[in-house]
Enzyme design. Structure first.
Site, PDB file in Angstrom:
ATOM      1  N   LYS A 150      27.241 -14.918  34.512  1.00  0.00           N
ATOM      2  CA  LYS A 150      28.267 -15.763  34.176  1.00  0.00           C
ATOM      3  C   LYS A 150      29.121 -16.010  35.284  1.00  0.00           C
ATOM      4  O   LYS A 150      29.842 -16.552  35.481  1.00  0.00           O
ATOM      5  CB  LYS A 150      29.579 -14.111  33.794  1.00  0.00           C
ATOM      6  CG  LYS A 150      29.332 -13.134  32.514  1.00  0.00           C
ATOM      7  CD  LYS A 150      29.681 -12.199  33.428  1.00  0.00           C
ATOM      8  CE  LYS A 150      29.084 -11.063  34.100  1.00  0.00           C
ATOM      9  NZ  LYS A 150      29.935  -9.410  34.339  1.00  0.00           N
ATOM     10  N   ASP A 186      30.369  -2.046  34.759  1.00  0.00           N
ATOM     11  CA  ASP A 186      31.727  -2.469  33.856  1.00  0.00           C
ATOM     12  C   ASP A 186      31.503  -1.931  32.440  1.00  0.00           C
ATOM     13  O   ASP A 186      32.902  -0.986  31.998  1.00  0.00           O
ATOM     14  CB  ASP A 186      32.539  -3.747  33.393  1.00  0.00           C
ATOM     15  CG  ASP A 186      30.908  -4.545  32.955  1.00  0.00           C
ATOM     16  OD1 ASP A 186      30.266  -4.309  32.878  1.00  0.00           O
ATOM     17  OD2 ASP A 186      31.802  -5.546  32.721  1.00  0.00           O
TER      18      ASP A 186
HETATM   19  C1  BGC Z   1      26.423  -8.525  33.186  1.00  0.00           C
HETATM   20  C2  BGC Z   1      26.260  -6.974  33.384  1.00  0.00           C
HETATM   21  C3  BGC Z   1      27.797  -6.815  32.575  1.00  0.00           C
HETATM   22  C4  BGC Z   1      28.363  -7.626  31.413  1.00  0.00           C
HETATM   23  C5  BGC Z   1      29.669  -7.686  30.797  1.00  0.00           C
HETATM   24  C6  BGC Z   1      26.590  -9.303  32.429  1.00  0.00           C
HETATM   25  O1  BGC Z   1      26.866 -10.251  32.151  1.00  0.00           O
HETATM   26  O2  BGC Z   1      25.071  -9.195  33.713  1.00  0.00           O
HETATM   27  O3  BGC Z   1      26.338  -6.121  33.790  1.00  0.00           O
HETATM   28  O4  BGC Z   1      28.241  -5.169  32.294  1.00  0.00           O
HETATM   29  O5  BGC Z   1      28.375  -9.661  32.073  1.00  0.00           O
HETATM   30  O6  BGC Z   1      30.674  -7.905  32.163  1.00  0.00           O
END
Ligand code: BGC
Length: 399
Positions: A150, A186
Site C-alpha cells: 500500500k 486490521d
Molecule cells: C495488507 C494487509 C491488510 C490490508 C488491509 C494489505 O495491503 O497486506 O495486512 O490487512 O492491506 O489494510
C-alpha cells in the site's frame, strides 16, 4: 480484452484457486511457495468481553496513523462499556518511504503528543497495536514484517520485529513508557470488535486502501503452529493472491499498467484489482485509453488526467453516487481539467461502475472461498456466520 462482467463460472474458478492457495498456505511443505500466506495470529479464541481497564491503541496501515485511548469497564446492561478518545495524524511521505527509524520515531512523536493532550504521560498503559501489513508472528506481541504494501516503503523494517522497532523508538524518545501487549492485523481487529456485538462473527474483512481477510481456522490444520485443540485466527493476506499466475487470464491491460507503475510491481495482484489504493488509478488508465481511441473528451486529456494518481478513489464513489443530473460528475471532471459533454459524463460513470463492480465480484469470490473452507472444515451443509467488514471503500462506495 475489455471490461465486461466476470461470469459466474469465472468467479467460481477464482474461488477454487483461492481455496487451493489457502490450503497450500496452511501446510508446512507448500507454505513457502504459496501466494496466500495464511499467517497464524496467535489470537486463539475470540474475547470474552471481560477485559477491563484503560488501554492505548495504535492503528497504522492506511494514509493516516491513529492513536486512541480506550476505556473498557463493566456495564450492567450489556456487561461492558467502551469509551474512546482518538486523534488522527497524517503520515508524511518521507516517513512512509524513508527509513524504519524515521517512521517509528514519527509514530513515537505522535503518541507523545497524544499523551500530552490527554494528560496521561505519567501512566504506563498497556498498548495494542493494529499494524496492517503481512507479519509472521512468533507470538501475539512478536512478529516480523514480511513486506510492505500500500505505498509504504520504509527501509530496514522488512525482516524485523515490528514491536521491537516500536519499543526502540519509544526508548529513544525517553519521555514516556508503554507496555506493548499485542499486535494484530486490521482484519483481526475488525473481527474482534464485531464479535463484541455479534458472537457469530468469525471472519474479518477490510476493503480500504488495501484488501484482506482473516477467519477462525481449526488449530489442527494450522500446521505452522503446534497444538490440535480449538481454533486460531488466521490472517490470510489474500491481497498477494495471483503471485503464482493464478489471475493471469482475468487481468486486463489496465491492471498491468497500474501494477507496472506501482511501488511494488508483481506483488499484491489480487489487491490491485480491488482496493482503494488502486481503484481510482485503474479508472484513470481506462479513461486515457478511451481518450486515445477518440471515444471520450473529443480525444483530448488534460495534463492533470495524464498524471498518475490524479483520479482519486473517492471520485469513483462520488461519481457513482451522482443522482442522475450529472452535476457531481461534471464537477469532478472539471477539477481534473476537462470539460465533459453529457455523453462523456455517462461514459465516465460507466467506467467507474465497471471497475468497482469487478472489484466487488472479485472480493466476493475470495470471501466465498474463506467461508466455504470454514463450512467444509466444520462438516456442515450450511454455515451461518457473520463477517465484520471495515475500510474506506466499503464505507464510502454507494453500492
Ligand atoms: C495488507 C494487509 C491488510 C490490508 C488491509 C494489505 O495491503 O497486506 O495486512 O490487512 O492491506 O489494510
Amino acid at each position: 480484452m475489455c471490461f465486461s462482467r466476470l461470469k459466474k463460472e469465472q468467479l467460481k474458478e477464482v474461488m477454487k484457486r483461492m481455496m487451493r492457495e489457502m490450503d497450500r498456505g496452511l501446510r508446512v511443505e507448500t507454505h513457502q511457495e504459496s501466494s496466500v500466506k495464511m499467517l497464524p495470529t496467535y489470537v486463539y479464541s475470540t474475547p470474552e468481553g471481560s477485559e477491563v481497564g484503560d488501554f492505548l491503541a495504535l492503528d497504522l496501515g492506511g494514509t493516516n496513523f491513529r492513536v486512541m485511548l480506550v476505556k473498557v469497564g463493566e456495564d450492567e446492561e450489556r456487561g461492558w462499556k467502551v469509551e474512546t478518545k482518538h486523534q488522527m495524524y497524517s503520515i508524511p511521505e518521507d516517513a512512509m518511504t524513508g527509513t524504519a527509524e524515521m517512521l517509528f520515531d514519527y509514530i513515537a512523536e505522535c503518541i507523545s503528543d497524544f499523551l500530552d493532550r490527554h494528560h496521561i504521560k505519567h501512566r504506563k498503559l498497556p498498548l495494542g497495536f493494529t499494524f496492517s501489513f503481512p507479519v509472521r508472528h512468533e507470538d501475539i506481541d512478536k512478529g516480523i514484517l514480511l513486506n510492505w504494501t500500500k505505498g509504504f516503503k520504509a527501509s530496514g523494517a522488512e525482516g524485523n520485529n515490528v514491536v521491537g522497532l516500536l519499543r526502540d523508538a519509544i526508548k529513544r524518545r525517553g519521555d514516556f513508557e508503554m507496555d506493548v501487549v499485542a499486535m494484530v492485523n486490521d482484519t483481526v481487529a475488525t473481527m474482534i470488535s464485531c464479535y463484541y456485538e455479534d458472537r457469530s462473527c468469525e471472519v474479518g474483512m477490510i476493503v480500504g486502501t488495501g484488501c484482506n481477510a482473516c477467519y477462525m481456522e481449526e488449530m489442527r490444520t494450522v500446521e505452522l503452529v503446534e497444538g490440535e485443540e480449538g481454533r486460531m485466527c488466521v490472517n490470510t493476506e489474500w491481497g498477494a493472491f495471483g503471485a503464482n499466475g493464478e489471475l493471469e487470464e482475468f487481468r486486463l491491460e489496465y491492471d498491468r499498467v497500474v501494477d507496472e507503475t506501482s511501488l511494488n510491481p508483481g506483488q499484491q495482484l489480487y489487491e490491485k484489482l480491488i482496493s482503494g489504493k488502486y481503484m481510482g488509478e485503474l479508472v484513470r488508465v481506462v479513461l486515457l485509453k478511451l481518450v486515445n481511441e477518440e471515444l471520450l473528451f473529443n480525444g483530448e486529456a488534460s495534463d492533470l488526467l495524464k498524471t498518475r494518481g490524479s483520479f482519486e478513489t473517492r471520485y469513483v464513489s462520488q461519481i457513482e453516487s451522482d443522482s442522475g443530473d450529472r452535476k457531481q460528475i461534471y464537477n469532478i471532471l472539471s477539477t481534473l481539467g476537462v470539460l465533459p459533454s453529457e455523453m462523456d459524463c455517462d461514459i465516465v460513470r460507466l467506467a467507474c461502475e465497471s471497475v468497482s463492480t469487478r472489484a466487488a465480484h472479485m472480493c466476493g469470490a475470495g470471501l466465498a472461498a474463506v467461508i466455504n473452507r470454514m463450512r467444509e472444515r466444520r462438516s456442515q451443509e450450511v454455515l451461518k456466520i457473520t463477517v465484520g467488514v471495515d475500510g474506506s471503500v466499503y464505507k464510502l462506495h454507494p453500492w
